[in-house]
Design a protein around this motif. Structure first.
Motif, PDB file in Angstrom:
ATOM      1  N   GLY A  19      -0.566   4.092   3.683  1.00  0.00           N
ATOM      2  CA  GLY A  19      -0.987   4.706   2.430  1.00  0.00           C
ATOM      3  C   GLY A  19      -0.867   6.217   2.463  1.00  0.00           C
ATOM      4  N   SER A  50      -4.500   6.647 -11.000  1.00  0.00           N
ATOM      5  CA  SER A  50      -5.377   7.260 -10.003  1.00  0.00           C
ATOM      6  C   SER A  50      -5.557   8.748 -10.303  1.00  0.00           C
ATOM      7  N   ARG A  58       0.836  -1.215   0.000  1.00  0.00           N
ATOM      8  CA  ARG A  58       0.000   0.000   0.000  1.00  0.00           C
ATOM      9  C   ARG A  58       0.861   1.251   0.000  1.00  0.00           C
ATOM     10  N   TYR A  59       1.940   1.235   0.775  1.00  0.00           N
ATOM     11  CA  TYR A  59       2.837   2.398   0.798  1.00  0.00           C
ATOM     12  C   TYR A  59       3.420   2.665  -0.598  1.00  0.00           C
ATOM     13  N   THR A 116       1.448   8.551   0.093  1.00  0.00           N
ATOM     14  CA  THR A 116       0.960   9.723  -0.650  1.00  0.00           C
ATOM     15  C   THR A 116       1.776  10.963  -0.311  1.00  0.00           C
ATOM     16  N   ARG A 164       2.325   1.687  -3.532  1.00  0.00           N
ATOM     17  CA  ARG A 164       1.278   2.073  -4.485  1.00  0.00           C
ATOM     18  C   ARG A 164       0.858   3.527  -4.302  1.00  0.00           C
ATOM     19  N   LEU A 165       0.618   3.928  -3.059  1.00  0.00           N
ATOM     20  CA  LEU A 165       0.180   5.301  -2.807  1.00  0.00           C
ATOM     21  C   LEU A 165       1.306   6.299  -3.012  1.00  0.00           C
ATOM     22  N   ASN A 186      -6.344   8.807  -4.446  1.00  0.00           N
ATOM     23  CA  ASN A 186      -6.865   7.782  -3.547  1.00  0.00           C
ATOM     24  C   ASN A 186      -6.760   6.413  -4.203  1.00  0.00           C
ATOM     25  N   GLU A 187      -7.275   5.413  -3.521  1.00  0.00           N
ATOM     26  CA  GLU A 187      -7.215   4.055  -4.036  1.00  0.00           C
ATOM     27  C   GLU A 187      -7.992   3.914  -5.337  1.00  0.00           C
ATOM     28  N   LYS A 206      -7.307  -2.427  -2.882  1.00  0.00           N
ATOM     29  CA  LYS A 206      -7.772  -2.135  -1.529  1.00  0.00           C
ATOM     30  C   LYS A 206      -8.720  -3.216  -1.005  1.00  0.00           C
ATOM     31  N   TYR A 228       0.863   6.870  -6.618  1.00  0.00           N
ATOM     32  CA  TYR A 228      -0.348   7.657  -6.831  1.00  0.00           C
ATOM     33  C   TYR A 228      -0.115   9.121  -6.456  1.00  0.00           C
TER      34      TYR A 228
END
Length: 484
Positions: free
Chosen positions: A164, A127, A35-36, A168, A38-39, A131-132, A137, A42
């Motif tokens: 996340g 994105s 998640r880290y 970001t 990926r965001l 956000n997701e 997710k 993003y």
């Protein structure tokens, strides 16, 4: 003094839920790291996406349409991958989603054609909101809920969400200043500097794919954990409070035996279907409001109205993400004291009011203050909301339900950007933020009315166990009296 300090840090360690995350399985840590990463990607793409499209001479209306079509494409991809994830394999679905993310980044780095970019974003993973997006997710949260006991779930999900937000924050400030450095120091054109961000986006997709392949078979649904000692509290807050002797462990292979083949499409109980309809209506309303004010449009708004550069925008949204991360540390403690629903609503209303106030001042400092205040409370409802959703349905239904809910949220959110694009084209940009704030407040009120005091599946199961234990105790006492 040392004992007092040690006790204080131990209290913080427990209250923030960090203890639960640190003692969680390795797979949970890998999912959090995914998640880290990926965001992070993003965050970098979001800070420049609208500016990138604008420098391609694409109008505000077309930019809004682009975001809407991207979200609609995400609906199809997410629905397809989440409903069959438990059949094909959660790890494979996460790896496939990461591959689509990489493919989208490469196309954005190479192409300038509007419709090719639209197709890449619709069929891939880009994105538009920061956000997701995509199937990640729902599958990750379902897997974490599968691996973690109910009493620890909200704590672990809090740190999953914080990861996340930290991603970001890191992505926005690093790529924001990288773009400005390339333009100012090395005289790169805006388009050239923006394309570097998309090359990096593709690289992070590869990293995420590798992390997905490192997950163990425990992530798959065949060994759904069951509680060896059922919890004894029936209140809503029992989802957050560990019980003495409570321990959820996966069933052994011998006890599982040879399960019958699962159907490709999930089967939901009648009760779950009713619940899902209610939640989809409410979360859809909230997501529609979010779609009117995504981060991409916000960066565009602050850039055009107040002249903030990419670097300053990166710093601004870095600070906003850090505030969001810090506020999430308070969410588990609030949820234990107030309950999940009250925590969701009471932290969300101030953020909604701040969102509606953003376009009112003509002073950049005041508008930034509203943005940062909103960031400090806006995401505090996320972990309690996911904990509530996970507890409200059967374990076998979680991946499908979370996928359906996320698809409805994305579908609702997709209507927002094109409306904001029309507002921006007609010089009424700020009206989108006011409408978004008002819709979110309506969502908060309806959520409180419909679900305050609602008992989840897990809570009802706890009460049944308590009743059975009480009946056994009474029978034992009666038998003892007869013997006397």
């Amino acid at each position: 003094m040392g004992d007092v300090t040690s006790g204080m840090f131990k209290k913080i360690y427990q209250e923030t839920g960090l203890e639960s995350w640190i003692t969680s399985p390795t797979d949970v840590k890998l999912l959090t790291l995914q998640r880290y990463v990926r965001l992070f990607a993003y965050g970098g793409s979001t800070i420049i996406l609208a500016l990138f499209l604008s420098h391609l001479n694409i109008s505000d209306q077309q930019i809004g349409l682009f975001m809407t079509l991207t979200l609609l494409g995400d609906v199809a991809i997410s629905l397809l991958l989440t409903v069959v994830a438990d059949k094909i394999g959660r790890r494979r679905m996460l790896a496939l989603g990461a591959f689509l993310m990489t493919a989208s980044g490469i196309i954005f780095a190479l192409s300038s054609n509007y419709w090719i970019l639209v197709m890449a974003s619709v069929l891939g993973v880009i994105s538009p909101s920061g956000n997701e997006i995509g199937p990640f997710k729902a599958i990750e949260e379902s897997t974490i809920s599968h691996l973690i006991p109910a009493c620890e779930r909200s704590n672990v999900l809090t740190w999953y969400i914080i990861a996340g937000l930290a991603g970001t924050a890191s992505g926005t400030i690093i790529f924001g200043w990288l773009v400005q450095l390339l333009q100012v120091k090395y005289s790169w054109s805006p388009l050239e500097s923006y394309r570097i961000v998309f090359w990096a986006y593709a690289a992070f997709g590869i990293v995420k794919c590798l992390l997905a392949l490192l997950l163990s078979t425990e992530c798959e649904p065949a060994g759904e954990p069951v509680s060896s000692t059922p919890p004894t509290r029936s209140s809503e807050t029992s989802l957050l409070l560990p019980q003495q002797g409570e321990d959820e462990r996966p069933a052994s292979k011998d006890s599982i035996g040879h399960p019958s083949p699962r159907p490709w499409l999930p089967t939901l109980s009648p009760e779950t279907r009713v619940l899902v309809v209610k939640l989809c209506l409410l979360f859809g309303l909230d997501s529609l409001a979010s779609g009117l004010a995504p981060v991409t449009w916000m960066t565009y708004y602050y850039n055009h109205k107040f002249g903030l550069s990419e670097g300053r925008l990166g710093t601004l949204f870095f600070v906003a993400a850090i505030l969001s991360s810090a506020s999430n540390l308070v969410a588990p403690a609030l949820a234990r004291r107030l309950g999940l629903i009250k925590t969701m609503v009471f932290t969300h209303v101030p953020a909604s009011l701040a969102l509606a106030a953003i376009p009112l001042p003509n002073n950049a400092a005041v508008a930034i203050t509203f943005l940062l205040f909103r960031a400090s409370t806006n995401s505090m409802d996320q972990a309690p909301r996911q904990a509530f959703l996970a507890a409200a349905v059967q374990a076998s239904e979680r991946t499908a339900v979370m996928g359906i809910v996320n698809v409805v949220k994305t579908l609702s959110q997709s209507a927002g950007p094109v409306v904001t694009g029309i507002f921006a084209y007609r010089q009424m940009f700020g009206l989108a933020f006011i409408v978004a704030g008002a819709l979110k407040i309506v969502y908060d009120i309806l959520m409180l009315i419909m679900f305050l005091g609602y008992q989840t599946v897990e809570e009802r199961a706890q009460q049944d166990v308590e009743c059975d234990n009480g009946a056994e105790s009474e029978e034992g006492a009666a038998g003892y009296e007869e013997d006397l």
